[in-house]
Design a protein around this motif. Sequence first.
Motif, PDB file in Angstrom:
ATOM      1  N   HIS A  97       0.835  -1.204   0.000  1.00 24.88           N
ATOM      2  CA  HIS A  97       0.000   0.000   0.000  1.00 24.88           C
ATOM      3  C   HIS A  97       0.866   1.248   0.000  1.00 24.88           C
ATOM      4  CE1 HIS A  97       0.101  -0.160   4.610  1.00 24.88           C
ATOM      5  NE2 HIS A  97       0.692   0.942   4.284  1.00 24.88           N
ATOM      6  N   LYS A  98       0.243   2.328  -0.474  1.00 20.75           N
ATOM      7  CA  LYS A  98       0.897   3.634  -0.462  1.00 20.75           C
ATOM      8  C   LYS A  98      -0.158   4.593   0.038  1.00 20.75           C
ATOM      9  CE  LYS A  98       1.701   6.729  -4.095  1.00 20.75           C
ATOM     10  NZ  LYS A  98       2.167   7.023  -5.466  1.00 20.75           N
ATOM     11  N   ARG A  99       0.058   5.138   1.233  1.00 22.35           N
ATOM     12  CA  ARG A  99      -1.000   6.038   1.705  1.00 22.35           C
ATOM     13  C   ARG A  99      -0.409   7.346   2.216  1.00 22.35           C
ATOM     14  NH1 ARG A  99      -2.283   5.786   7.421  1.00 22.35           N
ATOM     15  NH2 ARG A  99      -0.868   4.323   8.419  1.00 22.35           N
ATOM     16  N   PRO A 100      -1.098   8.461   1.910  1.00 19.22           N
ATOM     17  CA  PRO A 100      -0.587   9.765   2.336  1.00 19.22           C
ATOM     18  C   PRO A 100      -0.669   9.906   3.849  1.00 19.22           C
ATOM     19  CG  PRO A 100      -2.709   9.987   1.218  1.00 19.22           C
ATOM     20  CD  PRO A 100      -2.327   8.546   1.126  1.00 19.22           C
ATOM     21  N   LEU A 101       0.390  10.442   4.465  1.00 20.40           N
ATOM     22  CA  LEU A 101       0.382  10.708   5.905  1.00 20.40           C
ATOM     23  C   LEU A 101       0.160  12.195   6.147  1.00 20.40           C
ATOM     24  CD1 LEU A 101       3.404   8.468   6.956  1.00 20.40           C
ATOM     25  CD2 LEU A 101       0.980   7.975   7.284  1.00 20.40           C
ATOM     26  N   VAL A 136       4.361  10.229   2.340  1.00 18.60           N
ATOM     27  CA  VAL A 136       3.545   9.022   2.172  1.00 18.60           C
ATOM     28  C   VAL A 136       4.182   7.858   2.926  1.00 18.60           C
ATOM     29  CG1 VAL A 136       2.527   9.521  -0.091  1.00 18.60           C
ATOM     30  CG2 VAL A 136       4.754   8.391   0.047  1.00 18.60           C
ATOM     31  N   GLU A 137       3.337   6.897   3.287  1.00 20.46           N
ATOM     32  CA  GLU A 137       3.834   5.644   3.848  1.00 20.46           C
ATOM     33  C   GLU A 137       3.770   4.622   2.723  1.00 20.46           C
ATOM     34  OE1 GLU A 137       2.322   3.979   7.774  1.00 20.46           O
ATOM     35  OE2 GLU A 137       1.457   2.561   6.340  1.00 20.46           O
ATOM     36  N   GLU A 191       8.346  -1.206   5.558  1.00 14.36           N
ATOM     37  CA  GLU A 191       7.549  -0.007   5.452  1.00 14.36           C
ATOM     38  C   GLU A 191       8.502   1.163   5.441  1.00 14.36           C
ATOM     39  OE1 GLU A 191       3.727  -1.121   7.813  1.00 14.36           O
ATOM     40  OE2 GLU A 191       4.487   0.801   8.568  1.00 14.36           O
ATOM     41  N   ARG A 212       2.499   2.769  -8.238  1.00 18.13           N
ATOM     42  CA  ARG A 212       1.113   2.471  -7.848  1.00 18.13           C
ATOM     43  C   ARG A 212       1.102   1.225  -6.973  1.00 18.13           C
ATOM     44  NH1 ARG A 212       0.035   6.482  -9.269  1.00 18.13           N
ATOM     45  NH2 ARG A 212      -0.579   7.403 -11.240  1.00 18.13           N
ATOM     46  N   GLU A 213       0.032   1.081  -6.216  1.00 15.94           N
ATOM     47  CA  GLU A 213      -0.110  -0.133  -5.408  1.00 15.94           C
ATOM     48  C   GLU A 213      -0.093  -1.342  -6.328  1.00 15.94           C
ATOM     49  OE1 GLU A 213      -3.439   0.298  -2.770  1.00 15.94           O
ATOM     50  OE2 GLU A 213      -2.402   1.829  -1.590  1.00 15.94           O
TER      51      GLU A 213
END
Lengths: 202, 367
Positions: free
Chosen positions: B139-143, B148-149, B198, B218-219
């Motif tokens: 996954h790639k998610r904005p923090l 991003v994480e 991570e 991309r994921e």
Amino acid sequence: MTPDPHSVPFLSLLLVFVSAAFTDNILLVRFLGLCPCLGVSKKVDASVGLGLAVTFVTACTAVLNYWVYRYLLIPLDIVYLRLIVFIVVIAAFVQLVEMVVERLSERLYQALGIFLPLITVNCAILGTALFMIARPYNATQAFVFGLGSGFGWLVAITLIGGIREKIDEKHVPPGLRGPGLTLIVIGIMSLAFVVFSGMIKL
Amino acid sequence: MLTGIIVSVLFLVGCGLVFSALLLLAERRILRYGPCAIEINDGKKTLEVDGGGTLLAALAENDIFIPSACGGRGTCAYCKVRVLEGGGTIGPVEAPYLSPAETKENVRLSCQVKVRGNMRIAIPESLFSIRRFRGHVEHKRPLTRDIVEVRIALDDPAEMPFVAGQYIQLESQPYRGRESVMRAYSVSSPPSDTRAVETVIRLVPDGICTTWVFEILREGDSVQFSGPYGEFRLSDSDRPCLFIAGGSGMAPIWSMLRDMKEKRSRRSAVYFFGALTQADLFYTEPLRQLEKELPDFRYVPALSREPPESDWSGERGMITDVLARRIPDMAEYEAYLCGSPGMIDAAIKVLQSGGIPPDRIFYDKFA
Ligand SMILES: Cc1cc2nc3c(=O)[nH]c(=O)nc-3n(C[C@H](O)[C@H](O)[C@H](O)COP(=O)(O)OP(=O)(O)OC[C@H]3O[C@@H](n4cnc5c(N)ncnc54)[C@H](O)[C@@H]3O)c2cc1C
Ligand code: FES
């Protein structure tokens, strides 16, 4: 002198050599190949090393370029590409020499260091190739012309190196030390070489 | 006219091709050194390699990965190793990167040293365990707006043992005319999580690797990296710890803290985290949770650009000032710093004037 492609008298070769080395000294009369000369001529042994490398490359590339010119550029009618093609030939040849030197003597390789690749852009070598095609030479004469021209460069840089080693720069005004003084030395020496110019006319 | 142009173009192209082919052939034939033995760390390991290439490449071929960020062009100076025998003399590309002390120790840039015969070299023991990994973005998610994480699940090899604080070198893929590069990113997951890594990545405007991570990756995409690298880690002592980080410098500390929790560490710790505004804080909830789970841990976020009229009731100001104010006597502490070189240099000054000796200050500069 009209060249006879089949027999090349020894005397004519000697003339070509002497004229290339002295009357038309590429460094002191034509003022080509000055930048590597300024950079390296601090020590005699480095000067001799680079001089030998330049002599070798000049002689070999002179024949190579002669062949390329005579058998490719003229028949294909693309003489105007000579500058690019000559440079490419010289660059490829220098790369080859670099590999051979690296393989044979690591000491020489390290000593020549950055100067070996720099030979590629030494204008004395390209200059020799261009002078060579401007004259009615055959392959043997082209080789001897290149050899003489490189030898002339070797002699000149060695002399300059010797003089620079002897000069005590303590007594030289700071602004003139290094390249400045070397240019003056080269100027005076070139006066001496101009004396040769009337001796042989080719 | 037209034929003239065609002839000259063809001739030049032909020239280029013929010469390149000749040179390649010559390189194969001339620069052959045969098999050479590279003895590492006094016989710990001896490699048989084909001479002629660089030391860096020869080691990489044998799965020993020396850190390298410039791809062997001699500009990053990450690839230093000690060459005890067979390295020849220092070349003009290396010289500017080697201090007199390093020259005395026979330190060289391994990407510039050619293997021309048998060699003896010394490398840090930890480099032996570095591997090259293939994984995919789980996954790639904005923090925050620029962090991003990214969680990468490992495919091959399937596990990466590491110590909290270490980093990986992520390889970006070419995009929009920009080359593939390798960049260091600290692992933020705890070592118990061996099947994935991570990372916390901050966008550097126009940066090659970070732009790739933010805009191209991309994921589900496959990614390559090598690791684990680095000596940044918790010491074995039981001194109280000061953690100081800013921005993505959170990553290794976040790994260390979770590691401490899993190992039921009893060390006391304070974590100073610097950010601009409330919007730049992340992991606040889990960190507050850790305050309850660890026996003696406090999280102290400090904001330097929070508008004065806002509802923020925590610390305000530069992280270094907050640190000096909160912990006037630091002599007993050990300090762990992570972030930009500017922040680290400023923090080191404060720590030293607070009484911590330099050998108890550990840091990773995100340079
Ligand atoms: C040991 C170590 C661990 C690291 N861990 C992390 C991490 O966990 N998370 C993370 O986000 N980054 C981390 N970094 C920084 C990271 O490796 C890259 O340097 C950064 O992401 C920029 O890469 P880039 O290819 O996008 O930019 P580049 O294309 O290399 O740089 C573009 C421009 O930005 C400048 N620049 C480079 N780095 C920075 C920076 N950090 N801040 C501001 N300007 C910069 C450059 O001078 C250049 O002008 C770490 C670095 C090191 C050495
Ligand atoms: S790999 Fe960058 S300097 Fe050697």
